[in-house]
Design an enzyme around this catalytic site. Structure first.
Site, PDB file in Angstrom:
ATOM      1  N   ASP A 194       0.851  -1.196   0.000  1.00  0.00           N
ATOM      2  CA  ASP A 194       0.000   0.000   0.000  1.00  0.00           C
ATOM      3  C   ASP A 194       0.885   1.243   0.000  1.00  0.00           C
ATOM      4  OD1 ASP A 194      -2.447  -1.398   0.005  1.00  0.00           O
ATOM      5  OD2 ASP A 194      -2.227  -1.793   2.144  1.00  0.00           O
ATOM      6  N   LYS A 220     -11.290  -5.568  -5.962  1.00  0.00           N
ATOM      7  CA  LYS A 220     -12.672  -5.784  -5.493  1.00  0.00           C
ATOM      8  C   LYS A 220     -13.714  -5.349  -6.520  1.00  0.00           C
ATOM      9  CE  LYS A 220     -11.411  -5.151  -0.604  1.00  0.00           C
ATOM     10  NZ  LYS A 220     -10.043  -4.602  -0.716  1.00  0.00           N
ATOM     11  N   ASP A 251     -19.677  -4.945 -10.488  1.00  0.00           N
ATOM     12  CA  ASP A 251     -20.280  -4.278 -11.646  1.00  0.00           C
ATOM     13  C   ASP A 251     -21.207  -5.297 -12.307  1.00  0.00           C
ATOM     14  OD1 ASP A 251     -20.703  -2.522 -13.892  1.00  0.00           O
ATOM     15  OD2 ASP A 251     -18.709  -1.671 -13.549  1.00  0.00           O
ATOM     16  N   LYS A 297       0.486  -7.991  -2.755  1.00  0.00           N
ATOM     17  CA  LYS A 297      -0.876  -7.517  -3.036  1.00  0.00           C
ATOM     18  C   LYS A 297      -0.823  -6.072  -3.520  1.00  0.00           C
ATOM     19  CE  LYS A 297      -4.071  -6.400   0.225  1.00  0.00           C
ATOM     20  NZ  LYS A 297      -4.631  -5.130  -0.236  1.00  0.00           N
ATOM     21  N   THR A 338     -15.078  -5.509   6.619  1.00  0.00           N
ATOM     22  CA  THR A 338     -14.937  -5.522   8.085  1.00  0.00           C
ATOM     23  C   THR A 338     -15.236  -4.149   8.683  1.00  0.00           C
ATOM     24  OG1 THR A 338     -12.590  -5.289   7.667  1.00  0.00           O
ATOM     25  CG2 THR A 338     -13.357  -7.462   8.318  1.00  0.00           C
ATOM     26  N   ASP A 381      -5.920  -6.716  -5.852  1.00  0.00           N
ATOM     27  CA  ASP A 381      -7.006  -6.484  -4.880  1.00  0.00           C
ATOM     28  C   ASP A 381      -7.816  -5.264  -5.306  1.00  0.00           C
ATOM     29  OD1 ASP A 381      -8.555  -6.295  -2.565  1.00  0.00           O
ATOM     30  OD2 ASP A 381      -6.945  -5.426  -1.365  1.00  0.00           O
ATOM     31  N   ARG A 397       1.508  -3.025   6.873  1.00  0.00           N
ATOM     32  CA  ARG A 397       2.425  -2.152   7.605  1.00  0.00           C
ATOM     33  C   ARG A 397       3.373  -2.825   8.595  1.00  0.00           C
ATOM     34  NH1 ARG A 397      -2.574   1.594   8.695  1.00  0.00           N
ATOM     35  NH2 ARG A 397      -3.464  -0.495   8.484  1.00  0.00           N
TER      36      ARG A 397
END
Ligand code: C5P
Length: 242
Positions: free
Chosen positions: A12, A63, A66, A34, A122, A61, A213
């Site tokens: 990320d 998601k 549609d 990822k 989540t 990733d 992280r």
């Protein structure tokens, strides 16, 4: 499969360069990388492609959610790109998930990527589901949608630590469970509200763990990854012994 192969590192980062710099420190030490929507929106598929060209496995990733034909096409593109895993929202419904699985099979391998379902985010609580008109507690909806994903031909789900056992019970041993929100004993939880240790996730039946992280922000990412792999190995050993 070794513990190392089960560890997925979430890249990320704001730029592809930053992502690659950290990934390089982890080549051969973790199983997969990822790439999520922030980095993809900024840098497009370049980081994923570069990682694959350098022999790494990639989990895309994004998601998808549609109409079925669009998701079929997106999953076919992911397959063409050569990623190992891609995901879609189960709330897109059965037809969308079936189309996702079809699209993924239209790539060069005919078998990969695995298509995983995201069930209930989540970040959503009971009130959020009520507001959306979704019936049942988050736990009930997670299990219901995991079964639907399996019936639609998906390969597995992304699920938090507390959902692993219930999904494993209803979906059986062959269904892939990928678990984020992992924090080793010693690390801070950052903004993750409900965390699970690597050992607890493996003991509960997760196949793959996603860690961001605690590895990517560590002064020595390779050493941080090694500590997590060791914790996973110990859990797998005591599982085999029990
Ligand atoms: O840095 P950290 O370990 O919290 O990163 C976890 C990764 O897993 C992030 O990329 C996050 O988007 C993703 N994720 C999550 N919780 C979910 C689903 C995905 O943290 N329920």
């Amino acid at each position: 499969m070794s513990a190392r192969e089960k560890l997925i590192v979430a890249l990320d980062f704001a730029t592809a360069d930053a992502g690659m710099k950290t990934a390089e420190k982890l080549f051969g030490r973790v199983g997969m990388f990822k790439v999520g929507s922030e980095l993809f929106t900024r840098a497009g598929p370049s980081l994923g492609r570069d990682l694959i060209a350098r022999g790494q496995q990639v989990f895309l990733d994004l998601k998808f959610h549609d109409i079925p034909s669009t998701v079929r096409g997106a999953c076919r593109q992911a397959a063409e790109m050569g990623v190992r895993m891609v995901n879609v929202h189960a709330s897109g419904g059965r037809k969308m998930m079936e189309a996702a699985a079809e699209g993924a099979r239209q790539g060069p391998s005919g078998r990969l990527p695995w298509v995983l379902a995201v069930t209930v985010l989540t970040s959503l609580g009971p009130e959020d589901l009520g507001e959306l008109g979704v019936l049942g507690t988050p736990e009930e909806v997670v299990v219901r949608w995991a079964r639907l994903a399996q019936a639609a031909g998906l390969d597995g789900v992304v699920a938090s630590g507390r959902e692993i056992s219930a999904i494993r019970r209803v979906c059986g041993p062959g269904f892939v469970i990928v678990t984020p929100g992992i924090r080793p004993m010693t690390s801070s939880s950052n903004d993750q509200a409900r965390t699970t240790t690597p050992a607890a996730a493996i003991a509960a039946g997760a196949d793959y763990l996603v860690v961001g992280r605690p590895i990517t922000a560590a002064p020595d990412p390779a050493a941080a990854a090694a500590i997590i792999v060791r914790e996973m190995e110990e859990a797998a050993t005591s599982l085999r012994a029990s």
